[in-house]
Design a protein around this motif. Structure first.
Motif, short mmCIF file in Angstrom:
data_model
loop_
_atom_site.label_atom_id
_atom_site.label_comp_id
_atom_site.label_asym_id
_atom_site.label_seq_id
_atom_site.Cartn_x
_atom_site.Cartn_y
_atom_site.Cartn_z
N VAL A 125 0.84 -1.21 0.00
CA VAL A 125 0.00 0.00 0.00
C VAL A 125 0.87 1.26 0.00
CG1 VAL A 125 -1.59 1.37 1.43
CG2 VAL A 125 -2.03 -1.06 1.04
N SER A 126 1.95 1.23 0.76
CA SER A 126 2.80 2.42 0.90
C SER A 126 3.55 2.75 -0.38
CB SER A 126 3.79 2.22 2.05
OG SER A 126 3.10 2.05 3.28
N SER A 127 3.64 1.82 -1.31
CA SER A 127 4.33 2.07 -2.58
C SER A 127 3.39 2.59 -3.67
CB SER A 127 5.02 0.79 -3.06
OG SER A 127 4.05 -0.20 -3.40
N ARG A 128 2.10 2.64 -3.38
CA ARG A 128 1.13 3.04 -4.40
C ARG A 128 1.01 4.56 -4.46
NH1 ARG A 128 -4.01 -0.67 -2.86
NH2 ARG A 128 -4.65 1.41 -2.22
N PRO A 129 0.55 5.10 -5.60
CA PRO A 129 0.36 6.55 -5.72
C PRO A 129 -0.64 7.11 -4.71
CG PRO A 129 0.35 5.51 -7.88
CD PRO A 129 0.32 4.40 -6.89
N SER B 291 2.74 15.86 4.66
CA SER B 291 3.91 16.08 5.53
C SER B 291 4.51 14.77 6.04
CB SER B 291 3.52 16.96 6.72
OG SER B 291 2.56 16.31 7.54
N LEU B 292 3.76 13.68 5.92
CA LEU B 292 4.23 12.38 6.41
C LEU B 292 4.65 11.46 5.27
CD1 LEU B 292 1.57 11.76 9.21
CD2 LEU B 292 3.90 12.63 9.46
N ALA B 293 4.88 12.03 4.09
CA ALA B 293 5.23 11.22 2.92
C ALA B 293 6.50 10.41 3.16
CB ALA B 293 5.38 12.11 1.70
N ARG C 23 9.07 5.10 4.08
CA ARG C 23 9.87 4.21 4.91
C ARG C 23 9.16 2.88 5.14
NH1 ARG C 23 11.72 7.38 9.62
NH2 ARG C 23 9.58 7.13 10.36
N ASN C 24 7.82 2.88 5.10
CA ASN C 24 7.07 1.63 5.25
C ASN C 24 7.44 0.59 4.20
OD1 ASN C 24 5.60 2.59 7.44
ND2 ASN C 24 3.80 3.16 6.21
N THR C 25 7.97 1.03 3.07
CA THR C 25 8.28 0.09 1.98
C THR C 25 9.58 -0.65 2.22
OG1 THR C 25 9.48 1.74 0.66
CG2 THR C 25 7.08 1.63 0.37
N ARG C 26 10.36 -0.25 3.22
CA ARG C 26 11.68 -0.88 3.44
C ARG C 26 11.94 -1.14 4.93
NH1 ARG C 26 14.19 4.09 4.65
NH2 ARG C 26 13.24 5.83 3.53
N ASP D 2 11.06 -4.96 22.97
CA ASP D 2 11.20 -5.51 21.62
C ASP D 2 11.77 -4.46 20.67
OD1 ASP D 2 10.32 -8.06 22.15
OD2 ASP D 2 8.23 -7.64 21.64
N PHE D 3 12.67 -4.88 19.79
CA PHE D 3 13.30 -3.97 18.84
C PHE D 3 12.47 -3.88 17.56
CE2 PHE D 3 16.60 -3.59 21.73
CZ PHE D 3 17.63 -2.79 21.25
N ILE D 4 12.09 -2.65 17.20
CA ILE D 4 11.26 -2.40 16.02
C ILE D 4 11.76 -1.16 15.29
CG2 ILE D 4 9.19 -3.48 17.00
CD1 ILE D 4 8.20 -0.59 17.63
N PRO D 5 11.46 -1.01 13.99
CA PRO D 5 11.76 0.23 13.30
C PRO D 5 10.59 1.21 13.46
CG PRO D 5 10.89 -1.36 11.75
CD PRO D 5 10.94 -2.05 13.09
N ALA D 6 10.85 2.47 13.16
CA ALA D 6 9.76 3.44 13.10
C ALA D 6 8.93 3.15 11.86
CB ALA D 6 10.33 4.86 13.05
N TYR D 7 7.63 3.38 11.95
CA TYR D 7 6.71 3.09 10.85
C TYR D 7 5.50 4.01 10.98
CZ TYR D 7 4.11 0.71 14.53
OH TYR D 7 3.43 0.45 15.70
N ARG D 8 4.64 3.97 9.99
CA ARG D 8 3.41 4.77 10.05
C ARG D 8 2.23 3.87 9.69
NH1 ARG D 8 1.13 9.31 12.21
NH2 ARG D 8 3.28 10.08 12.21
#
Length: 257
Positions: A44-48, A59-61, A66-69, A121-127
């Motif tokens: 979903v995050s890679s779609r237009p 502003s959160l683009a 980052r959700n794609t990786r 737990d170790f996690i990355p930042a995401y939206r």
């Protein structure tokens, strides 16, 4: 005692560190579901129309991109990544080592992406918000409602649950009502009570900190939770039913606003 928290909307990305490993997260029963949500989110995050699909503004683009990786992003402990009002008030970083160990054992974060994780737990930042629906999963609250009982019901058995989640995250898992106390925060002004969302987050964070740092035995019953809360606030306990959890109402004075 277990303390149920929502994630924060805003997150602090780790500057360095290894990528997350599903095998290292608590509640491994959720890993198949986590993989599905991770893949759906990346798609979903890679779609237009990604911003509209995730319900966020331009502003959160960068966060959406980052959700794609996420599999390649550096990770950090959840108590560091989540950095909103509630977590600032909880102040994990200023706790003593024994208090941090208590927090690590007691806190469960219910998450739109991970289902449920522990504080360390170790996690990355995401939206991603629990109110979002993804094509592969549907509404995430409904999706996780089918997944979380298998992982959390046994973990919660025998514990008092202090539920500091917001409504969308509370919808994802309903623990046993007789052992659950939902935390509500009101402000009293001219004899009338109103809900105060910003101060509710802050006060829930303060309550979690108080429960984790106070001396003495952790509350084991709704009544003992009320006693602990009354050490700092005006509070009352509304008894639950067989299906409805108890409610701890914290009443803030007019001066709090």
């Amino acid at each position: 005692m277990l303390i149920l928290l929502p994630p924060s909307e805003g997150k602090t990305a780790a500057a360095k560190g290894h990528p997350f490993e599903l095998s290292e997260l608590h509640f491994p029963e959720l890993n198949p579901a986590r993989k599905q949500v991770l893949n759906a989110l990346a798609h979903v995050s890679s779609r237009p129309d990604a911003l509209a699909s995730l319900g966020v503004g331009a502003s959160l683009a960068a966060e959406v991109e980052r959700n794609t990786r996420l599999h390649d992003e550096p990770s950090a402990a959840a108590h560091t990544v989540y950095s909103g009002v509630l977590y600032d008030a909880l102040g994990y970083g200023t706790m003593t080592a024994p208090q941090k160990r208590k927090a690590d054992a007691a806190v469960v974060i219910v998450s739109a992406l991970w289902g449920a994780i522990a504080f360390q737990d170790f996690i990355p930042a995401y939206r991603l918000s629990m109110s979002v629906g993804l094509p592969e999963t549907g509404k995430l609250a409904s999706y996780w409602k089918k997944q979380l009982p298998a992982a959390l019901d046994a973990h919660a058995d025998g514990h008092l649950l202090v539920d500091c989640r917001s409504s969308s995250y509370a919808a994802a898992w309903s623990p046993a009502a007789d052992r659950t106390v939902v935390v509500n925060v009101f402000q009293e002004r001219n004899g009338k009570r109103t809900v105060v969302s910003h101060f509710a987050k802050h006060t829930r964070g303060e309550l979690a900190r108080h429960l984790l740092t106070r001396r003495g035995k952790a509350p084991q019953t709704p009544a003992s939770l009320l006693t602990a809360a009354q050490e700092k606030w005006q509070a009352e306990l509304v008894a639950g039913t067989a299906r409805k959890p108890h409610a701890l109402n914290i009443i803030l004075p007019d001066s709090a606003g």
